[in-house]
Design a protein around this motif. Sequence first.
Motif, PDB file in Angstrom:
ATOM      1  N   PHE A 141       0.808  -1.216   0.000  1.00 33.72           N
ATOM      2  CA  PHE A 141       0.000   0.000   0.000  1.00 33.72           C
ATOM      3  C   PHE A 141       0.846   1.273   0.000  1.00 33.72           C
ATOM      4  O   PHE A 141       0.517   2.237  -0.685  1.00 33.72           O
ATOM      5  CB  PHE A 141      -0.923   0.027   1.221  1.00 33.72           C
ATOM      6  CG  PHE A 141      -2.084  -0.911   1.132  1.00 33.72           C
ATOM      7  CD1 PHE A 141      -3.197  -0.603   0.363  1.00 33.72           C
ATOM      8  CD2 PHE A 141      -2.068  -2.117   1.811  1.00 33.72           C
ATOM      9  CE1 PHE A 141      -4.271  -1.464   0.282  1.00 33.72           C
ATOM     10  CE2 PHE A 141      -3.140  -3.001   1.730  1.00 33.72           C
ATOM     11  CZ  PHE A 141      -4.237  -2.668   0.962  1.00 33.72           C
ATOM     12  N   PHE A 142       1.929   1.282   0.795  1.00 32.03           N
ATOM     13  CA  PHE A 142       2.675   2.517   1.000  1.00 32.03           C
ATOM     14  C   PHE A 142       4.179   2.338   0.822  1.00 32.03           C
ATOM     15  O   PHE A 142       4.729   1.270   1.097  1.00 32.03           O
ATOM     16  CB  PHE A 142       2.444   3.047   2.426  1.00 32.03           C
ATOM     17  CG  PHE A 142       1.030   3.429   2.742  1.00 32.03           C
ATOM     18  CD1 PHE A 142       0.379   4.420   2.024  1.00 32.03           C
ATOM     19  CD2 PHE A 142       0.346   2.803   3.781  1.00 32.03           C
ATOM     20  CE1 PHE A 142      -0.922   4.790   2.332  1.00 32.03           C
ATOM     21  CE2 PHE A 142      -0.963   3.170   4.103  1.00 32.03           C
ATOM     22  CZ  PHE A 142      -1.592   4.165   3.368  1.00 32.03           C
ATOM     23  N   GLU A 143       4.829   3.405   0.402  1.00 29.34           N
ATOM     24  CA  GLU A 143       6.270   3.551   0.521  1.00 29.34           C
ATOM     25  C   GLU A 143       6.542   4.996   0.923  1.00 29.34           C
ATOM     26  O   GLU A 143       5.669   5.858   0.789  1.00 29.34           O
ATOM     27  CB  GLU A 143       6.999   3.194  -0.777  1.00 29.34           C
ATOM     28  CG  GLU A 143       6.711   4.115  -1.948  1.00 29.34           C
ATOM     29  CD  GLU A 143       7.514   3.731  -3.184  1.00 29.34           C
ATOM     30  OE1 GLU A 143       8.731   4.015  -3.193  1.00 29.34           O
ATOM     31  OE2 GLU A 143       6.927   3.166  -4.115  1.00 29.34           O
ATOM     32  N   ILE A 144       7.738   5.265   1.435  1.00 31.80           N
ATOM     33  CA  ILE A 144       8.044   6.594   1.950  1.00 31.80           C
ATOM     34  C   ILE A 144       9.190   7.220   1.162  1.00 31.80           C
ATOM     35  O   ILE A 144      10.175   6.562   0.836  1.00 31.80           O
ATOM     36  CB  ILE A 144       8.450   6.537   3.436  1.00 31.80           C
ATOM     37  CG1 ILE A 144       7.400   5.780   4.258  1.00 31.80           C
ATOM     38  CG2 ILE A 144       8.638   7.945   4.004  1.00 31.80           C
ATOM     39  CD1 ILE A 144       7.826   5.546   5.696  1.00 31.80           C
ATOM     40  N   ALA A 145       9.045   8.516   0.880  1.00 31.23           N
ATOM     41  CA  ALA A 145      10.148   9.323   0.361  1.00 31.23           C
ATOM     42  C   ALA A 145      10.508  10.305   1.479  1.00 31.23           C
ATOM     43  O   ALA A 145      10.024  11.439   1.494  1.00 31.23           O
ATOM     44  CB  ALA A 145       9.732  10.053  -0.903  1.00 31.23           C
ATOM     45  N   PRO A 146      11.341   9.880   2.432  1.00 34.41           N
ATOM     46  CA  PRO A 146      11.501  10.623   3.683  1.00 34.41           C
ATOM     47  C   PRO A 146      12.300  11.919   3.586  1.00 34.41           C
ATOM     48  O   PRO A 146      12.113  12.822   4.386  1.00 34.41           O
ATOM     49  CB  PRO A 146      12.216   9.617   4.596  1.00 34.41           C
ATOM     50  CG  PRO A 146      12.981   8.750   3.652  1.00 34.41           C
ATOM     51  CD  PRO A 146      12.121   8.636   2.423  1.00 34.41           C
ATOM     52  N   ASP A 147      13.194  12.009   2.624  1.00 37.01           N
ATOM     53  CA  ASP A 147      14.114  13.145   2.585  1.00 37.01           C
ATOM     54  C   ASP A 147      13.944  14.011   1.345  1.00 37.01           C
ATOM     55  O   ASP A 147      14.816  14.812   1.027  1.00 37.01           O
ATOM     56  CB  ASP A 147      15.562  12.642   2.644  1.00 37.01           C
ATOM     57  CG  ASP A 147      15.825  11.793   3.880  1.00 37.01           C
ATOM     58  OD1 ASP A 147      15.392  12.214   4.960  1.00 37.01           O
ATOM     59  OD2 ASP A 147      16.451  10.729   3.754  1.00 37.01           O
TER      60      ASP A 147
END
Length: 230
Positions: A141-147
Amino acid sequence: MTLFRNWVKSIFELALGLLFPRSSVERALGKLTPAKLRTRFKETINLPNSGGRALFPYKDKFIREMIWLLKYRENAHALNLFAALLGESIIAECEEILPFCANPRIILVPIPSTNKRVNERGYNHTLLLSEKMVEVYGRDFFEIAPDILIFGKEIKRQTSCKNKKEREENMKGAFTISKNKTNTNFSGRLVVIIDDVSTTGATFKDAVRALKTLGAANNPKQIKCFALSH
């Protein structure tokens, strides 16, 4: 550096504990379930300027303290409850557009904290919230682009601004895209920006502006904004 940050965080938490002993809300969180917390809102709230959504009204004293506990005490119960309901709401809100995106996974972009705040607390609470949503709902469902988002100018606390105009001016041009940006491919994807509280929508508005500068070859299909409260 890590040891120093942990030391600063320990001192910060000790000071908070002395100044603010455990409250009735904090004691109640251990028995609270997402289903019970969900009863505090009937439907998501439309946010001004950004077209985003929020789960809870900020005037709800219980919710305000939960957010404080997440933001300043890294409270695990508040984190788990908020992540469960925010993830559920995002998936429900986005399910109709996902089949038309280049990838069915939603990219979560947490609003960054300033270096000063991260050094004080030892963490960025919106990143913790995003990471917990990935943990709860999975990478399908999700992934992160943290920076991807960083501050391009020095800002003051939004809570110190006297009115809407001052808040908007404070956040105007606040964000830029990191030169060391993630390898995440945004092209044709659905992106959701995550924050804790949205009042005027100024923070979301500038975050959306910054993400739209990724370039034609890497433009998201759509950018949505979600906050815990308004």
